[in-house]
Design a protein around this motif. Structure first.
Motif, PDB file in Angstrom:
ATOM      1  N   GLY A  19      -0.494  15.008  -9.585  1.00  0.00           N
ATOM      2  CA  GLY A  19      -0.605  16.421  -9.914  1.00  0.00           C
ATOM      3  C   GLY A  19      -0.947  17.246  -8.691  1.00  0.00           C
ATOM      4  N   ARG A  20      -1.821  18.249  -8.863  1.00  0.00           N
ATOM      5  CA  ARG A  20      -2.083  19.190  -7.767  1.00  0.00           C
ATOM      6  C   ARG A  20      -2.867  18.587  -6.617  1.00  0.00           C
ATOM      7  N   ASP A  21      -3.490  17.436  -6.811  1.00  0.00           N
ATOM      8  CA  ASP A  21      -4.193  16.754  -5.720  1.00  0.00           C
ATOM      9  C   ASP A  21      -3.342  15.652  -5.106  1.00  0.00           C
ATOM     10  N   SER A  22      -2.032  15.755  -5.262  1.00  0.00           N
ATOM     11  CA  SER A  22      -1.146  14.695  -4.782  1.00  0.00           C
ATOM     12  C   SER A  22      -1.129  14.590  -3.267  1.00  0.00           C
ATOM     13  N   PHE A  23      -1.602  15.629  -2.551  1.00  0.00           N
ATOM     14  CA  PHE A  23      -1.545  15.575  -1.096  1.00  0.00           C
ATOM     15  C   PHE A  23      -2.469  14.504  -0.527  1.00  0.00           C
ATOM     16  N   PHE A  24      -3.493  14.067  -1.290  1.00  0.00           N
ATOM     17  CA  PHE A  24      -4.362  12.992  -0.812  1.00  0.00           C
ATOM     18  C   PHE A  24      -3.586  11.670  -0.684  1.00  0.00           C
ATOM     19  N   PRO A  25      -3.011  11.156  -1.777  1.00  0.00           N
ATOM     20  CA  PRO A  25      -2.236   9.911  -1.628  1.00  0.00           C
ATOM     21  C   PRO A  25      -0.957  10.098  -0.831  1.00  0.00           C
ATOM     22  N   ALA A  26      -0.374  11.298  -0.850  1.00  0.00           N
ATOM     23  CA  ALA A  26       0.846  11.533  -0.074  1.00  0.00           C
ATOM     24  C   ALA A  26       0.557  11.417   1.420  1.00  0.00           C
ATOM     25  N   ALA A  27      -0.528  12.030   1.861  1.00  0.00           N
ATOM     26  CA  ALA A  27      -0.899  11.945   3.283  1.00  0.00           C
ATOM     27  C   ALA A  27      -1.241  10.509   3.664  1.00  0.00           C
ATOM     28  N   ALA A  28      -1.928   9.794   2.774  1.00  0.00           N
ATOM     29  CA  ALA A  28      -2.270   8.396   3.062  1.00  0.00           C
ATOM     30  C   ALA A  28      -1.005   7.545   3.178  1.00  0.00           C
ATOM     31  N   ALA A  29      -0.040   7.765   2.276  1.00  0.00           N
ATOM     32  CA  ALA A  29       1.220   7.016   2.344  1.00  0.00           C
ATOM     33  C   ALA A  29       1.957   7.324   3.645  1.00  0.00           C
ATOM     34  N   ALA A  30       1.970   8.584   4.047  1.00  0.00           N
ATOM     35  CA  ALA A  30       2.639   8.966   5.285  1.00  0.00           C
ATOM     36  C   ALA A  30       1.954   8.337   6.501  1.00  0.00           C
ATOM     37  N   CYS A  31       0.615   8.278   6.479  1.00  0.00           N
ATOM     38  CA  CYS A  31      -0.115   7.649   7.587  1.00  0.00           C
ATOM     39  C   CYS A  31       0.155   6.142   7.652  1.00  0.00           C
ATOM     40  N   VAL A  32       0.265   5.499   6.499  1.00  0.00           N
ATOM     41  CA  VAL A  32       0.576   4.068   6.471  1.00  0.00           C
ATOM     42  C   VAL A  32       1.971   3.823   7.040  1.00  0.00           C
ATOM     43  N   LEU A  33       2.929   4.663   6.677  1.00  0.00           N
ATOM     44  CA  LEU A  33       4.288   4.513   7.206  1.00  0.00           C
ATOM     45  C   LEU A  33       4.307   4.740   8.716  1.00  0.00           C
ATOM     46  N   PHE A  34       3.607   5.771   9.171  1.00  0.00           N
ATOM     47  CA  PHE A  34       3.508   6.014  10.607  1.00  0.00           C
ATOM     48  C   PHE A  34       2.883   4.820  11.319  1.00  0.00           C
ATOM     49  N   ALA A  35       1.800   4.292  10.745  1.00  0.00           N
ATOM     50  CA  ALA A  35       1.115   3.153  11.369  1.00  0.00           C
ATOM     51  C   ALA A  35       2.010   1.928  11.422  1.00  0.00           C
TER      52      ALA A  35
ATOM     53  N   ALA B   9       0.826  -1.209   0.000  1.00  0.00           N
ATOM     54  CA  ALA B   9       0.000   0.000   0.000  1.00  0.00           C
ATOM     55  C   ALA B   9       0.858   1.256   0.000  1.00  0.00           C
ATOM     56  N   LEU B  10       1.962   1.226   0.749  1.00  0.00           N
ATOM     57  CA  LEU B  10       2.852   2.381   0.812  1.00  0.00           C
ATOM     58  C   LEU B  10       3.444   2.701  -0.555  1.00  0.00           C
ATOM     59  N   VAL B  11       3.933   1.682  -1.248  1.00  0.00           N
ATOM     60  CA  VAL B  11       4.515   1.902  -2.581  1.00  0.00           C
ATOM     61  C   VAL B  11       3.455   2.384  -3.555  1.00  0.00           C
ATOM     62  N   ARG B  12       2.262   1.788  -3.506  1.00  0.00           N
ATOM     63  CA  ARG B  12       1.169   2.190  -4.398  1.00  0.00           C
ATOM     64  C   ARG B  12       0.784   3.639  -4.175  1.00  0.00           C
ATOM     65  N   LEU B  13       0.668   4.056  -2.944  1.00  0.00           N
ATOM     66  CA  LEU B  13       0.283   5.433  -2.629  1.00  0.00           C
ATOM     67  C   LEU B  13       1.410   6.403  -2.964  1.00  0.00           C
ATOM     68  N   PHE B  14       2.656   5.993  -2.752  1.00  0.00           N
ATOM     69  CA  PHE B  14       3.794   6.854  -3.056  1.00  0.00           C
ATOM     70  C   PHE B  14       3.838   7.194  -4.546  1.00  0.00           C
ATOM     71  N   PHE B  15       3.731   6.191  -5.391  1.00  0.00           N
ATOM     72  CA  PHE B  15       3.763   6.451  -6.834  1.00  0.00           C
ATOM     73  C   PHE B  15       2.485   7.147  -7.298  1.00  0.00           C
ATOM     74  N   GLY B  16       1.361   6.868  -6.635  1.00  0.00           N
ATOM     75  CA  GLY B  16       0.143   7.596  -6.957  1.00  0.00           C
ATOM     76  C   GLY B  16       0.281   9.077  -6.670  1.00  0.00           C
ATOM     77  N   ALA B  17       0.973   9.422  -5.583  1.00  0.00           N
ATOM     78  CA  ALA B  17       1.182  10.832  -5.253  1.00  0.00           C
ATOM     79  C   ALA B  17       2.094  11.521  -6.264  1.00  0.00           C
ATOM     80  N   LEU B  18       3.094  10.791  -6.738  1.00  0.00           N
ATOM     81  CA  LEU B  18       4.009  11.391  -7.706  1.00  0.00           C
ATOM     82  C   LEU B  18       3.350  11.614  -9.062  1.00  0.00           C
TER      83      LEU B  18
END
Length: 439
Positions: free
Chosen positions: A386-402, A374-383
């Motif tokens: 475009g301008r809405d990248s903060f959605f998958p970026a925040a999700a990836a960061a939350c997964v890493l924190f968890a 999930a982390l890798v999927r969200l990371f590349f989704g954020a990259l």
């Protein structure tokens, strides 16, 4: 004919709105009630998640289905395999696969040839229902937040709920008479980590919207609200929680900043790979140092200090764990067997230790693998977003924190945290794929 299509589209939209409303109710009710110490928060959240699933299923159209397929292309099999593995623990199997207490019962009674893996059928059924609710929340979130406006509202709700939970921890630690006792401190710590990352995403949303044709005043208000939420959460996670929880939150912040830097500098694929590799090596060094600061089983190295007898009991319990564990949700039931004090029950030291004891090496390995996928999927989704990248970026960061926090405390075992994380991942997956081709 066009009138019939309009009416049909209206009813479909209304049912999808019902699913959206039920989804919001599930996370707000589960979080607020659990923080308040209510016993029925998890049940209410589960029922609301079931209602949202029914409404979303009834209203889903072909475009919604295609969007769901694209968003979960990273591993739809996981959403099926997890509940099936828990259900398999309820099935009678040869005693070689079952929990040791069934083998002991066979030696005493002499009339048992088969036994379920789980040591407590009721607790495992409850864990199965909670798992289904979390998977339902993830799937419904993917569907209802296709619309960018709804995605923003879900982000605001999640950030607000998490910041409120962090505030309760702040008040409790600064003035114990104001908030409830430590029954919610682990949950509040976990949600505070989510709140810090999500409110940083709200601030990024405000900055992105200010750069476009959106209202500057609205962007400033959103940015200030995100700043307040981030500060409240930062105080809870860095000032009032353990060192390991603060390290877990730092990993999430570094990841979301890494994605932001890559996007803003518009780096080449080679530069992105080099920067990501450097960050990965740095994370590995930090984790190695953190785990090597203490001795003993790896699953107990990041947990808070505990008594010698309690630690010895936990080590015996983990040593006796088989490949398939003792059954989802049964840590407390099995722990009472290993506790030396009469009538005492071992408390869960961390999410990772609990999953290992309940699901075995297979379950723990699956948890880590699913989190990394999930982390890798969200990371590349954020990259790519475009301008809405903060959605998958925040999700990836939350997964890493968890993932890191799961070794430091048991907060992620609480229903509110599970439902919150499932919605965060669903939000990131849904907004991590292009919307144009799915409409």
């Amino acid at each position: 004919m066009y009138g019939d299509l309009t009416v049909s589209g209206f009813h479909s939209s209304a049912r999808l709105s019902l699913a959206y409303f039920a989804l919001i109710v599930s996370i707000v009710s589960a979080s607020a009630l659990e923080i308040a110490g209510a016993k029925f928060g998890a049940q209410l959240g589960t029922m609301a998640a079931a209602l949202s699933l029914l409404a979303a299923t009834a209203s889903a159209r072909k475009a919604d289905y295609e969007h769901y397929v694209r968003a979960t292309s990273w591993g739809r099999w996981i959403l099926i395999a997890i509940p099936l593995c828990i259900a398999a623990q309820l099935t009678p199997l040869p005693l070689a696969f079952a929990h040791p207490i069934w083998a002991s019962a066979h030696d005493v009674l002499g009339d048992l040839s088969l036994g379920p893996i789980t040591a407590d059928l009721g607790l495992t059924v409850s864990a199965l229902l909670l798992t289904l609710a979390a998977i339902s929340s993830l799937g419904v979130t993917i569907l209802v937040v296709r619309d960018r406006g709804r995605a923003e509202l879900v982000l605001f709700v999640l950030a607000g709920v998490a910041a409120f939970s962090a505030l309760t921890l702040d008040l409790h630690r600064l003035s114990p008479a104001v908030a409830e006792a430590a029954a919610t401190s682990e949950l509040a710590t976990t949600l505070a980590g989510f709140g810090l990352i999500l409110n940083l995403a709200v601030m990024q949303l405000a900055a992105e919207r200010a750069e476009t044709r959106h209202s500057l005043l609205r962007s400033i208000v959103l940015g200030l609200l995100g700043l307040v939420g981030a500060l409240v959460s930062a105080l809870a996670i860095f000032g009032l929680s353990g060192t390991n929880s603060a390290i877990a939150a730092s990993f999430g912040i570094v990841l979301i900043l890494l994605i932001l830097v890559i996007r803003r500098l518009d780096l080449s694929p080679l530069a992105v790979g080099a920067l990501s590799l450097a960050a990965l090596i740095g994370a590995g060094i930090v984790l190695t140092f953190v785990f090597e600061r203490s001795s003993g089983p790896v699953l107990l190295r990041l947990v808070p200090e505990m008594g010698t007898e309690t630690r010895a009991a936990l080590e015996r319990m983990l040593a006796d764990t088989r490949w398939f564990g003792a059954g989802a949700g049964t840590f407390a039931a099995v722990g009472s067997i290993y506790q030396s004090d009469a009538g005492a029950i071992l408390t869960v030291p961390s999410t990772a230790a609990s999953i290992f004891a309940e699901m075995g090496w297979i379950g723990l390995a699956a948890l880590i693998a699913v989190s990394l996928i999930a982390l890798v999927r969200l990371f590349f989704g954020a990259l790519q977003r475009g301008r809405d990248s903060f959605f998958p970026a925040a999700a990836a960061a939350c997964v890493l924190f968890a993932l890191v926090q799961s070794f430091a405390g048991p907060g992620l075992l609480r229903p509110a945290a599970i439902l919150c994380l499932s919605m965060i991942v669903g939000l990131g997956l849904s907004q991590g794929v292009s919307q144009s081709s799915s409409r």
